[in-house]
Scaffold this active site. Structure first.
Site, PDB file in Angstrom:
ATOM      1  N   LYS A   1       3.072   6.832   4.385  1.00  0.00           N
ATOM      2  CA  LYS A   1       2.310   5.627   4.010  1.00  0.00           C
ATOM      3  C   LYS A   1       1.053   5.558   4.867  1.00  0.00           C
ATOM      4  O   LYS A   1       1.094   5.844   6.070  1.00  0.00           O
ATOM      5  CB  LYS A   1       3.184   4.384   4.211  1.00  0.00           C
ATOM      6  CG  LYS A   1       2.535   3.090   3.727  1.00  0.00           C
ATOM      7  CD  LYS A   1       3.490   1.897   3.806  1.00  0.00           C
ATOM      8  CE  LYS A   1       2.856   0.605   3.319  1.00  0.00           C
ATOM      9  NZ  LYS A   1       3.764  -0.549   3.370  1.00  0.00           N
TER      10      LYS A   1
ATOM     11  N   SER B   1       4.292  -3.549  -0.828  1.00  0.00           N
ATOM     12  CA  SER B   1       3.057  -2.843  -0.581  1.00  0.00           C
ATOM     13  C   SER B   1       3.184  -1.325  -0.570  1.00  0.00           C
ATOM     14  O   SER B   1       2.176  -0.632  -0.719  1.00  0.00           O
ATOM     15  CB  SER B   1       2.458  -3.307   0.747  1.00  0.00           C
ATOM     16  OG  SER B   1       3.296  -2.939   1.832  1.00  0.00           O
TER      17      SER B   1
ATOM     18  N   SER C   1       8.495  -4.789   1.330  1.00  0.00           N
ATOM     19  CA  SER C   1       7.609  -3.708   0.873  1.00  0.00           C
ATOM     20  C   SER C   1       8.206  -2.319   0.764  1.00  0.00           C
ATOM     21  O   SER C   1       7.558  -1.422   0.236  1.00  0.00           O
ATOM     22  CB  SER C   1       6.374  -3.637   1.756  1.00  0.00           C
ATOM     23  OG  SER C   1       5.462  -4.607   1.338  1.00  0.00           O
TER      24      SER C   1
HETATM   25  N1  GLN Z   1       4.851  -8.908  -0.569  1.00  0.00           N
HETATM   26  C1  GLN Z   1       4.917  -9.432   0.763  1.00  0.00           C
HETATM   27  C2  GLN Z   1       3.547  -9.799   1.228  1.00  0.00           C
HETATM   28  O1  GLN Z   1       2.660  -9.734   0.470  1.00  0.00           O
HETATM   29  C3  GLN Z   1       5.555  -8.436   1.689  1.00  0.00           C
HETATM   30  C4  GLN Z   1       4.700  -7.294   2.014  1.00  0.00           C
HETATM   31  C5  GLN Z   1       5.327  -6.340   2.972  1.00  0.00           C
HETATM   32  O2  GLN Z   1       6.556  -6.301   3.099  1.00  0.00           O
HETATM   33  N2  GLN Z   1       4.485  -5.619   3.688  1.00  0.00           N
HETATM   34  O3  GLN Z   1       3.333 -10.158   2.343  1.00  0.00           O
END
Ligand code: GLN
Length: 482
Positions: free
Chosen positions: A76, A151, A175
């Protein structure tokens, strides 16, 4: 080869049926052909990947190979990797070549794994659809009109579309698990503190945790064996004895008590998701498990609590991006304050700005007690709910997401709807507990559905056992969109 498990690849490499250089070349070729459509990778660097593959081939030849030596892993783009462009999905870091390796990258390098490329992601990991990336959205390989989740959307797409045998992700509110569910793969967020956050670009430090994404629970165990370990450079890293996360995979599940939180099986879940979860639970009953209803009365508050705490921490973490030492700097400005202002205004996207504004607001004098402190108290209550639940059950299950993957553009104009994608996942970040998602079928428009498995602290080996036994009895995890 593209559908092979990590264990199979490892055996093929050890048996000289294939070299790491050949394997890496095959995946690079596939990425070259299909990434223009998927947009799963932000950076591919053939020369660097092949140099690692050659080094891995030497390790294998000299008998020093470990289970992941020579295997390509997609990283990532939140993990700093020396000599690699590391953007975190943001214009702010669109020119940042990292001078050092993150703890996680170091561990993969020591294991002889090959970095096959840096995967696309929501900007600074803020999002649930990969649509906030400065580098554009990623397509869901099961249906190109759908989002891959976020994400870690690039990572999930890369594994599902067989552009990499496995990938890393990070999970602050869901995410790893949410994109794993939406792309029909497996992913685990370990207990907070097990995986080093050193060099993992910070979003919300008390919630962020790295973890693996792969085709099966068995693969996840091998990846965790490499990723987990103490790192003195991360002040929240845990010092514990090393574990073999694959040690319990074969254990039978008879007597397993699965807790079903009544709050998670209430309104909000679509019928196709409910049906798939029901079928999966029946499968578990066949494997000898029993289900018990439990209650997590404060769990429905996880999203509001998360959206106070995560932006608060983000507003502080992102203050380091000022255009001075590294990253994007505005082309013209009048003085120092104007340089800060313009660099941040131009370098950050809309969602990141929204989070910084919310975070600054809830931390400001006068609102700190009303929002931030209150959210911290609720965070404690949510953790207490789970502690009590674990007196009645060994593991908790439910849906990973309320719906299958939604369409590109469907929620990007509606932040609240987007935030609700993490309704089941964010509690595990607030409590620090390990949680994972495994594929259990398909729903609306033939899009994948994930089962959410939440465990007590440090129960990763058990959770992987629970997931693996299901995967031995079913074949959802072997389905591929390509
Ligand atoms: N969807 C959540 C956010 O927008 C979690 C994102 C994540 O776990 N990095 O913050």
């Amino acid at each position: 080869m593209f559908n092979a498990s990590l264990k199979q690849l490892s055996l093929q490499l050890a048996g000289k049926e294939i070299s790491s250089t050949e394997l890496t070349t095959e995946f690079l070729q596939r990425i070259k052909q299909t990434n223009p459509e998927y947009n799963a990778f932000i950076t591919v660097n053939e020369a660097m990947s092949l140099a690692q593959a050659q080094a891995a081939d030497q390790m294998i030849a000299s008998g020093q190979a470990g289970p992941l030596t020579g295997i390509p892993i997609a990283q990532k783009d939140i993990f700093c990797a020396k000599g690699w462009l590391t953007t975190c999905g943001s214009k702010m870091l669109s020119n940042f070549v990292s001078p050092y390796d993150a703890g996680v990258i170091e561990r993969f390098n020591q294991a002889g794994a090959v970095n096959i490329g840096k995967t696309n992601m929501d900007e600074f990991a803020m999002g649930s659809s990969n649509e906030t990336s400065y580098y554009g959205p990623v397509k869901n390989p099961w249906d190109h009109a759908a989002v891959p989740g976020g994400s870690s959307g690039g990572a999930a797409c890369a594994v599902a579309a067989r552009l990499a045998p496995a990938a890393t992700g990070t999970d602050t509110g869901g995410s790893i698990r949410q994109p794993a569910a939406l792309c029909g793969i497996s992913g685990i967020k370990p207990t907070y503190g097990l995986v080093s956050r050193y060099g993992m670009i910070a979003f919300a430090s008390s919630l962020d945790q790295g973890g693996p994404m792969a085709k099966s629970a068995e693969d996840l165990a091998l990846l965790l064996n490499v990723m987990v370990g103490f790192d003195a450079r991360d002040s929240t890293s845990l010092q514990r004895d090393a574990e073999d996360y694959a040690r319990d995979l074969q254990k039978p599940l008879s007597g397993l008590r699965i807790g079903l939180p009544k709050e998670y099986f209430a309104a909000g879940m679509n019928r196709d998701v409910a049906k798939a979860v029901d079928n999966a639970l029946n499968e578990y009953r066949k494997l000898g498990a029993q289900t018990v209803e439990i209650s997590l009365p404060n769990a429905p508050l996880a999203i509001p609590v998360y959206y106070v705490l995560a932006p608060a921490e983000a507003s502080s973490n992102l203050s380091r991006f000022d255009g001075v030492r590294y990253g994007y700097r505005a082309g013209s400005y009048s003085d120092l304050a104007d340089m800060y202002r313009k660099s941040r205004a131009q370098g950050f996207g809309a969602e990141v700005k929204r989070r910084i504004l919310i975070g600054t607001y809830v931390l400001s004098h006068g609102y700190y007690d009303a929002y931030y402190i209150k959210a911290q108290k609720l965070r404690r209550l949510i953790a207490q709910d789970f502690a009590e639940a674990y007196q009645q059950c060994d593991i908790i299950m439910g849906p990973t997401t309320p719906t299958v993957a939604f369409n590109l553009g469907e929620k990007s104009g509606d932040p609240i709807q987007m935030y609700l994608s993490d309704i089941y996942t964010s509690a595990a970040n607030l409590t620090g507990m390990p949680a994972m998602s495994i594929p259990i079928g398909f729903g609306d428009k033939n899009r994948p559905i994930g089962l959410h498995i939440i465990g007590n602290y440090f129960s990763e080996a058990h959770m992987l056992n629970v997931a693996h036994q299901y995967q031995l009895a079913t074949d959802w995890h072997t389905r591929s969109p390509v």
